[in-house]
Design a protein around this motif. Sequence first.
Motif, PDB file in Angstrom:
ATOM      1  N   TRP A 128       0.892  -1.097  -0.090  1.00  0.00           N
ATOM      2  CA  TRP A 128       0.101  -0.001  -0.178  1.00  0.00           C
ATOM      3  C   TRP A 128       0.843   1.262  -0.020  1.00  0.00           C
ATOM      4  O   TRP A 128       0.290   2.276  -0.735  1.00  0.00           O
ATOM      5  CB  TRP A 128      -0.786   0.079   1.231  1.00  0.00           C
ATOM      6  CG  TRP A 128      -1.535   1.272   1.392  1.00  0.00           C
ATOM      7  CD1 TRP A 128      -2.437   1.985   0.903  1.00  0.00           C
ATOM      8  CD2 TRP A 128      -0.848   2.343   2.383  1.00  0.00           C
ATOM      9  NE1 TRP A 128      -2.668   3.146   1.319  1.00  0.00           N
ATOM     10  CE2 TRP A 128      -1.771   3.577   2.359  1.00  0.00           C
ATOM     11  CE3 TRP A 128       0.067   2.244   3.535  1.00  0.00           C
ATOM     12  CZ2 TRP A 128      -1.733   4.631   3.164  1.00  0.00           C
ATOM     13  CZ3 TRP A 128      -0.090   3.741   4.192  1.00  0.00           C
ATOM     14  CH2 TRP A 128      -0.851   4.408   4.151  1.00  0.00           C
ATOM     15  N   ARG A 162       0.647   4.296  -2.599  1.00  0.00           N
ATOM     16  CA  ARG A 162       0.104   5.522  -1.867  1.00  0.00           C
ATOM     17  C   ARG A 162       1.193   6.770  -2.072  1.00  0.00           C
ATOM     18  O   ARG A 162       0.854   7.841  -2.524  1.00  0.00           O
ATOM     19  CB  ARG A 162       0.085   5.623  -0.293  1.00  0.00           C
ATOM     20  CG  ARG A 162      -0.211   6.810   0.553  1.00  0.00           C
ATOM     21  CD  ARG A 162      -1.591   6.962   0.431  1.00  0.00           C
ATOM     22  NE  ARG A 162      -1.893   8.441   1.168  1.00  0.00           N
ATOM     23  CZ  ARG A 162      -3.242   8.782   1.742  1.00  0.00           C
ATOM     24  NH1 ARG A 162      -3.953   7.866   1.643  1.00  0.00           N
ATOM     25  NH2 ARG A 162      -3.092   9.891   2.308  1.00  0.00           N
ATOM     26  N   PHE A 194      -6.528  15.411 -13.951  1.00  0.00           N
ATOM     27  CA  PHE A 194      -5.749  14.323 -13.594  1.00  0.00           C
ATOM     28  C   PHE A 194      -5.066  13.828 -15.035  1.00  0.00           C
ATOM     29  O   PHE A 194      -4.058  13.320 -15.113  1.00  0.00           O
ATOM     30  CB  PHE A 194      -6.235  13.212 -13.023  1.00  0.00           C
ATOM     31  CG  PHE A 194      -6.590  13.255 -11.615  1.00  0.00           C
ATOM     32  CD1 PHE A 194      -5.946  14.330 -10.932  1.00  0.00           C
ATOM     33  CD2 PHE A 194      -7.347  12.467 -10.816  1.00  0.00           C
ATOM     34  CE1 PHE A 194      -5.903  14.465  -9.486  1.00  0.00           C
ATOM     35  CE2 PHE A 194      -7.354  12.400  -9.590  1.00  0.00           C
ATOM     36  CZ  PHE A 194      -6.671  13.274  -8.712  1.00  0.00           C
ATOM     37  N   ALA A 229     -12.874   7.479  -6.864  1.00  0.00           N
ATOM     38  CA  ALA A 229     -12.835   8.106  -5.767  1.00  0.00           C
ATOM     39  C   ALA A 229     -13.073   9.721  -5.828  1.00  0.00           C
ATOM     40  O   ALA A 229     -13.603  10.428  -5.075  1.00  0.00           O
ATOM     41  CB  ALA A 229     -11.496   7.763  -4.878  1.00  0.00           C
ATOM     42  N   GLY A 230     -12.446  10.207  -6.997  1.00  0.00           N
ATOM     43  CA  GLY A 230     -12.354  11.659  -7.122  1.00  0.00           C
ATOM     44  C   GLY A 230     -13.500  12.165  -7.522  1.00  0.00           C
ATOM     45  O   GLY A 230     -13.547  13.538  -7.456  1.00  0.00           O
ATOM     46  N   THR A 287     -17.803  11.155  -4.794  1.00  0.00           N
ATOM     47  CA  THR A 287     -17.942  11.755  -3.365  1.00  0.00           C
ATOM     48  C   THR A 287     -18.054  13.253  -3.340  1.00  0.00           C
ATOM     49  O   THR A 287     -19.188  13.632  -2.715  1.00  0.00           O
ATOM     50  CB  THR A 287     -16.481  11.498  -2.552  1.00  0.00           C
ATOM     51  OG1 THR A 287     -15.469  11.684  -3.487  1.00  0.00           O
ATOM     52  CG2 THR A 287     -16.326  10.037  -2.111  1.00  0.00           C
ATOM     53  N   THR A 319     -21.389  15.347  -2.558  1.00  0.00           N
ATOM     54  CA  THR A 319     -21.533  16.520  -1.547  1.00  0.00           C
ATOM     55  C   THR A 319     -22.054  17.723  -1.986  1.00  0.00           C
ATOM     56  O   THR A 319     -22.524  18.446  -1.415  1.00  0.00           O
ATOM     57  CB  THR A 319     -20.037  16.523  -0.898  1.00  0.00           C
ATOM     58  OG1 THR A 319     -19.682  15.279  -0.497  1.00  0.00           O
ATOM     59  CG2 THR A 319     -19.956  17.473   0.177  1.00  0.00           C
ATOM     60  N   ARG A 367     -11.957  -1.809   8.991  1.00  0.00           N
ATOM     61  CA  ARG A 367     -10.703  -2.354   9.259  1.00  0.00           C
ATOM     62  C   ARG A 367     -10.894  -3.605   9.641  1.00  0.00           C
ATOM     63  O   ARG A 367     -11.895  -4.250  10.383  1.00  0.00           O
ATOM     64  CB  ARG A 367     -10.074  -1.421  10.424  1.00  0.00           C
ATOM     65  CG  ARG A 367      -9.614   0.263   9.896  1.00  0.00           C
ATOM     66  CD  ARG A 367      -8.770   0.117   8.885  1.00  0.00           C
ATOM     67  NE  ARG A 367      -8.347   1.731   8.363  1.00  0.00           N
ATOM     68  CZ  ARG A 367      -8.976   2.414   7.921  1.00  0.00           C
ATOM     69  NH1 ARG A 367      -9.859   2.040   7.149  1.00  0.00           N
ATOM     70  NH2 ARG A 367      -8.425   3.688   7.515  1.00  0.00           N
ATOM     71  N   PRO A 378     -14.608  13.789   7.934  1.00  0.00           N
ATOM     72  CA  PRO A 378     -15.330  13.168   6.676  1.00  0.00           C
ATOM     73  C   PRO A 378     -14.345  12.759   5.720  1.00  0.00           C
ATOM     74  O   PRO A 378     -14.790  11.890   4.813  1.00  0.00           O
ATOM     75  CB  PRO A 378     -16.106  14.462   6.121  1.00  0.00           C
ATOM     76  CG  PRO A 378     -15.505  15.855   6.730  1.00  0.00           C
ATOM     77  CD  PRO A 378     -15.012  15.263   7.899  1.00  0.00           C
ATOM     78  N   PHE A 379     -12.981  13.103   5.744  1.00  0.00           N
ATOM     79  CA  PHE A 379     -11.968  12.580   4.835  1.00  0.00           C
ATOM     80  C   PHE A 379     -11.204  11.348   5.511  1.00  0.00           C
ATOM     81  O   PHE A 379     -10.127  10.902   5.047  1.00  0.00           O
ATOM     82  CB  PHE A 379     -11.156  13.342   4.431  1.00  0.00           C
ATOM     83  CG  PHE A 379     -11.593  14.513   3.506  1.00  0.00           C
ATOM     84  CD1 PHE A 379     -12.308  14.336   2.221  1.00  0.00           C
ATOM     85  CD2 PHE A 379     -12.368  15.907   4.127  1.00  0.00           C
ATOM     86  CE1 PHE A 379     -12.886  15.136   1.623  1.00  0.00           C
ATOM     87  CE2 PHE A 379     -13.171  16.764   3.416  1.00  0.00           C
ATOM     88  CZ  PHE A 379     -13.215  16.295   1.951  1.00  0.00           C
ATOM     89  N   ARG A 439      -4.280   6.460   6.408  1.00  0.00           N
ATOM     90  CA  ARG A 439      -5.027   6.362   5.118  1.00  0.00           C
ATOM     91  C   ARG A 439      -6.048   7.275   4.999  1.00  0.00           C
ATOM     92  O   ARG A 439      -6.995   7.250   4.009  1.00  0.00           O
ATOM     93  CB  ARG A 439      -5.944   4.939   5.095  1.00  0.00           C
ATOM     94  CG  ARG A 439      -4.867   3.722   5.472  1.00  0.00           C
ATOM     95  CD  ARG A 439      -5.588   2.603   4.776  1.00  0.00           C
ATOM     96  NE  ARG A 439      -5.743   2.395   3.524  1.00  0.00           N
ATOM     97  CZ  ARG A 439      -5.300   1.244   2.874  1.00  0.00           C
ATOM     98  NH1 ARG A 439      -4.525   0.325   3.284  1.00  0.00           N
ATOM     99  NH2 ARG A 439      -5.555   1.193   1.320  1.00  0.00           N
ATOM    100  N   CYS A 478      -7.781  10.498   3.380  1.00  0.00           N
ATOM    101  CA  CYS A 478      -8.378  10.614   1.738  1.00  0.00           C
ATOM    102  C   CYS A 478      -7.075  11.474   1.386  1.00  0.00           C
ATOM    103  O   CYS A 478      -7.033  12.602   1.989  1.00  0.00           O
ATOM    104  CB  CYS A 478      -9.580  11.061   1.687  1.00  0.00           C
ATOM    105  SG  CYS A 478      -9.981  11.942   0.177  1.00  0.00           S
TER     106      CYS A 478
END
Length: 573
Positions: free
Chosen positions: A150, A154, A210, A328-329, A332, A336, A403, A486-487, A492, A494
């Motif tokens: 990971w 990351r 991106f 994910a980008g 969410t 919101t 988790r 919230p993130f 880990r 966001c």
Amino acid sequence: MANSIALAFACLAIAGVFFRFTAIRKNAKIAESTGFKVFYSPVYMNETWWLFLHKFIVPFLELLPSPLTRPWLKTAQRWRLWHYSYEPFEEAGSDTIVMATPSVNMITTCDPVVINQIVSQPRKVQQDPKIMKLLAIWGDNITSTDGEEWKHHRRVVNAGFTPAIHAMVWEEASEQAQTLIDHWATLGSVVPVVKIWMSKLALHVVSATFFHKKLTWKEVDHVPTGHQMGFEQALNTVIRHLQPIALLKARLKWLPFKTTQEAYTAFSEWTAYMKELRQIVLDRLDETAKKPNKSLLESIVVAGATGEAKDALPEDHALGNLFLTALAGHETTANTMAFTILLLAVYPEWQRRVQEQLDQQFDGRERLQWSFDQDYQALQKGPVWAVLKESMRLYNVVQHLYRKTVAPTTLLDSQGVAHEVPAGTLCQFNLGAIWRNPNRWTSRTATDKRREKMRNCPALDFDPERWLSNSDLVNDQDLHVPRFFPFGQGPRQCPGERFAMVEMTSVFATVYKNYSVELVVSQEKLKACGGDKEAAWESAREGAIRTLSEDIVSNINLELWKELPIQIVKRHG
Ligand code: HEM
């Protein structure tokens, strides 16, 4: 013959019940050693049969006397957790409980101290591989891995979130919002389902910043030569069919149904688009590798292509991360934004306060004169961010996080009591319950009577003031851990938090500086209220508050697909 079959089924059912009961008893014994309150649950929320059949079974289970179903029936419905909010914990009489199920022991918690302890011990508590591997559709990625693997993903993804990218997000989000308003004007300025448009807008921003792929409102359905679906349509269709795609991938091709064929086309089209994007970077590899500020696409592809031992990502991992960040980008942030726009239509007094802040900040400057450096930070102090935070508190689009303990772990709770949790325990953070826990968050905007009449709709508690006067933030000021996250939090957390906040701030500045967003009051409603405009507006508002509770659905994200029309009106003066 029929009798023998019936007997065989009956025996199987009895054996099934017996084995389930024995497994629960065994798990409950282990769960009791934790010292948390333990409850039996005849089902585990992620069991396949339960996921398929719950719609038919739950209405019958709800008829049973509540002592038989409390609190397991609520905790087992993961798609209703946001709706139930704090209720299961209220029923259980504790903010952390262990559900002993036939397959696993699951700690479910809304205690910020317990959550902080869990995320602070990444060696002992990790992602649940069973849940996260589902998202490794194209290959392993930042969410499907843990440990050293990971860290590798990351590092590569983090390298794509540079200050230069955030400045680009600011500009792109504003331009997309303005061109969307212009587009809406051509459609009559009434927007029936704002979520659909926010998803497109957020995808446009991700795509430009991106992937260097500029999308516009006019070319939404454009299908380039050699493709069967447009870029945007391919991604949206993949997201719509995520579950079958995750389970079957290319095997979908062999299923003859219309939806599976559509899912297969989207899957192969999106694969082709990602490969094309990767190839564009590969064609300029040497030049790109030297760039100090790489885009996310460049960061991922260069890491995958140069073969440096430290960062090399194979092609499937590169595609895995491209998909994951696109997913994910955008959803969410999109959901919101949609919830916040609707809440501001329901609470025009807060819309005015947002507009006052924008008028002060921009002080006569036109949109193209706004700047990320000068304006983004300044807008964080005041109603714009207060409204955004309050919207994320009530409508937490990520509803739960998971988790799993991989070693025995000690957890302290908010009363300071230590609990020993064995390896193999699933931990679920119920985010909606944390932020709508009435013992921690004051509710000042609705009387008990109104709350009862409106069946406790979350929108009733919209109170951005709590973020402006910190004194009223929460009841437990002595809590020394994050209480609003919230993130997420911990290693880990966001990586897209700043990206999302920049995007949302820029979109709201663009929308509310020059426009107001109003609820649409239908002619029927006006007629029903005898032509009284004020009464008709109030009635539309009550309807909107209800819709913002009853019609919310929980997919990967929390979202509202049902029509709740708003209209965009130019501000004067
Ligand atoms: C309002 C918008 C957003 C919200 C509420 C949100 C929330 C979250 C949460 C709660 C997590 C999980 C943290 C954990 O497991 O502890 C997460 C992870 C993640 N988010 Fe976001 N996010 C948002 C926007 C974004 C954006 C814009 C991007 C990318 C452009 C992004 C990319 C990711 C990634 C890649 C992960 C996985 C991180 C990891 O496992 O190391 N998110 N997000």
